[in-house]
Enzyme design. Structure first.
Site, mmCIF file in Angstrom:
data_model
loop_
_atom_site.group_PDB
_atom_site.id
_atom_site.type_symbol
_atom_site.label_atom_id
_atom_site.label_comp_id
_atom_site.label_asym_id
_atom_site.label_seq_id
_atom_site.Cartn_x
_atom_site.Cartn_y
_atom_site.Cartn_z
ATOM 1 N N CYS A 93 16.585 12.510 46.797
ATOM 2 C CA CYS A 93 16.022 12.803 45.471
ATOM 3 C C CYS A 93 14.625 12.208 45.246
ATOM 4 O O CYS A 93 13.643 12.760 45.740
ATOM 5 C CB CYS A 93 17.021 12.347 44.419
ATOM 6 S SG CYS A 93 16.784 13.178 42.846
ATOM 7 N N ARG A 130 16.952 19.376 32.767
ATOM 8 C CA ARG A 130 17.190 18.733 34.059
ATOM 9 C C ARG A 130 18.248 19.523 34.826
ATOM 10 O O ARG A 130 19.094 20.185 34.227
ATOM 11 C CB ARG A 130 17.678 17.290 33.851
ATOM 12 C CG ARG A 130 16.668 16.394 33.181
ATOM 13 C CD ARG A 130 17.161 14.957 33.123
ATOM 14 N NE ARG A 130 17.295 14.342 34.431
ATOM 15 C CZ ARG A 130 16.279 13.826 35.130
ATOM 16 N NH1 ARG A 130 15.064 13.842 34.636
ATOM 17 N NH2 ARG A 130 16.490 13.285 36.313
ATOM 18 N N HIS A 194 23.213 13.173 45.573
ATOM 19 C CA HIS A 194 23.746 11.821 45.451
ATOM 20 C C HIS A 194 25.253 11.903 45.676
ATOM 21 O O HIS A 194 25.790 12.968 45.925
ATOM 22 C CB HIS A 194 23.501 11.274 44.036
ATOM 23 C CG HIS A 194 22.074 11.251 43.627
ATOM 24 N ND1 HIS A 194 21.208 10.265 44.025
ATOM 25 C CD2 HIS A 194 21.345 12.064 42.825
ATOM 26 C CE1 HIS A 194 20.023 10.466 43.472
ATOM 27 N NE2 HIS A 194 20.071 11.558 42.747
HETATM 28 N N1 GLN Z 1 12.959 10.965 38.720
HETATM 29 C C1 GLN Z 1 13.111 12.104 39.552
HETATM 30 C C2 GLN Z 1 13.492 13.348 38.760
HETATM 31 O O1 GLN Z 1 13.969 13.266 37.670
HETATM 32 C C3 GLN Z 1 14.133 11.829 40.642
HETATM 33 C C4 GLN Z 1 15.514 11.630 40.113
HETATM 34 C C5 GLN Z 1 16.515 11.211 41.147
HETATM 35 O O2 GLN Z 1 16.191 10.516 42.120
HETATM 36 N N2 GLN Z 1 17.773 11.534 40.894
HETATM 37 O O3 GLN Z 1 13.294 14.442 39.240
#
Ligand code: GLN
Length: 244
Positions: A93, A130, A194
């Site tokens: 990520c 998101r 993840h």
């Molecule tokens: N901050 C980054 C995003 O929101 C990565 C998030 C993450 O590592 N889960 O895209």
């Protein structure tokens, strides 16, 4: 012997990403393969990146990505040389995003990436937009197609990925509702998954272990482990997500 460098584990560790290191260590231990995991974070002496077989970076919030940005850039030449010399890069990520050209966060700030790869990532200005989902993909990195499951939570939309890790069966992937997820090369696995990612996907762990061993002159052949539980856990998720 496998030497791993875990970077910024104290700052980039979403949803148990550090567990991936436990899993690699465990799968080596079960086979009597010596494996060491060194940690590197802000303020530490610059490591000899090329002396490692695998470099690992987990995921984090925009704020943590900003905090480590200058330090990561300082490491650029060392990481680049190691990667070009065959060191494996395993990136989750936020770590995935920062190996591309840049990550533009929800406030419009550009966090420069190391530019090792051509992709770039932009987050929408609305924090509500998101990609948050369980995710299932199919990858062929191990030589034959395998289904891999995880959990994604990212604002960033990653564009211009030439060689994705896999096709999306459920969830989003590199962009909202996209067809493809992650990035791969022979010595790179970069993913939004993840979970930690390796907990239900033993084939990915073994691909990396085997790669590291053959890089060091070994055959790369691994003694099989009993993965019944891991695979059952994955199947539960696949059944739930894909109604198989
Ligand atoms: N901050 C980054 C995003 O929101 C990565 C998030 C993450 O590592 N889960 O895209």
């Amino acid at each position: 012997m496998i030497k791993i460098l875990h970077m910024y584990g104290d700052m980039l560790d979403l949803y148990g990403d550090s567990g991936n290191m436990e899993i690699l260590r465990y799968r080596c231990r079960m086979r009597d393969i010596p494996c060491t995991v060194d940690s590197y974070s802000l303020g530490a002496d610059m490591p000899d990146f090329s002396s490692y077989d695998l470099i690992y970076i987990g995921g984090g919030a925009d704020l943590e990505q900003q905090h480590i940005s200058a330090d990561l850039l300082r490491c650029r030449e060392g990481i680049k040389a190691a990667y070009e010399n065959g060191t494996f890069l395993f990136l989750i990520c936020g770590g995935y995003q920062l190996m591309g050209k840049y990550y533009r966060d929800a406030d419009g700030n550009d966090i420069p990436g190391l530019g090792l790869f051509d992709y770039y990532t932009v987050a929408p200005s609305s924090r509500k937009m998101r990609c948050i989902s369980n995710i299932a993909i199919r990858t062929s990195i191990t030589g034959k197609p395998v289904e891999v499951v995880g959990f994604e939570n990212h604002g960033g939309q990653t564009q211009d990925v030439k060689t994705p890790l896999g096709e999306v069966l459920f969830g989003n992937g590199n962009c909202s509702k996209s067809q493809y997820e992650g990035y791969m090369e022979k010595n790179v696995i970069a993913t939004y998954m993840h979970g930690p990612c390796l907990s239900k996907n033993p084939e990915l762990s073994d691909y990396m272990i085997s790669y590291c061993l053959s890089r060091n002159g070994g055959s790369g052949e691994l003694q099989p482990l009993d993965d019944t539980l891991e695979k059952q856990c994955r199947q539960v998720m696949l059944d739930r997500l894909l109604n198989k």
